[in-house]
Design a protein around this motif. Sequence first.
Motif, PDB file in Angstrom:
ATOM      1  N   THR A  78       0.830  -1.207   0.000  1.00 39.90           N
ATOM      2  CA  THR A  78       0.000   0.000   0.000  1.00 39.90           C
ATOM      3  C   THR A  78       0.863   1.255   0.000  1.00 39.90           C
ATOM      4  O   THR A  78       0.565   2.211  -0.728  1.00 39.90           O
TER       5      THR A  78
ATOM      6  N   GLU B 258       2.262   1.665  -3.500  1.00 41.28           N
ATOM      7  CA  GLU B 258       1.229   2.145  -4.427  1.00 41.28           C
ATOM      8  C   GLU B 258       0.927   3.620  -4.192  1.00 41.28           C
ATOM      9  O   GLU B 258       0.723   4.376  -5.147  1.00 41.28           O
ATOM     10  N   LYS B 259       0.915   4.041  -2.936  1.00 36.29           N
ATOM     11  CA  LYS B 259       0.646   5.440  -2.607  1.00 36.29           C
ATOM     12  C   LYS B 259       1.763   6.344  -3.146  1.00 36.29           C
ATOM     13  O   LYS B 259       1.498   7.411  -3.686  1.00 36.29           O
TER      14      LYS B 259
END
Length: 180
Positions: A63, A66-67
């Motif tokens: 995550t 991806e951020k």
Amino acid sequence: MSNEHNEAVEETVTEQEQAGQEAEAQAELQEDPRLSELAQQAEENQQRYLRVQADFDNFRRRTMKEKEELGQYASMKLIGQLLPVVDNFERAVAAASVNGDYESLAKGVDMIFRQLEQTLQQEGLQAMNVVGEPFNPEFHQAIMTVESEEHEEGIIVEEVQKGYVLKDKVLRPAMVKVSG
């Protein structure tokens, strides 16, 4: 020496007692199937917990990655939509420099401006219409108050710089003159 001998004997007895207690506990576990079953369940739960913890750590890392990528490439779509506008600017400038036809350049720049405006509107950008509206500090930035006979107090009489709203948020407040 007898004192040391007594201590050594006591330690040996204590060790034997501990070994005996451990053997009894093992025997109890083997004798009572419920305790054995509970110990097995505890071990399974521990393993399940460790797997879930590892999955969560992997999820958190993925995550975060991806951020970071989203922040890095967030403007990619918009820039891709603006490239045709840039191409048209290049063509207009090249044509004007070859022909020296500045009237055609002005028309071309006007067309390009409308193309750019349309692209930005598709992304949710809207210009504010403020003249004649009541002053609202959430949308407007007053740079001056002026006397006005045709407007009552607190009404915007002139827009100095356009304000813009992106979807439902103010991107840039309008700079205005307000009647006082």
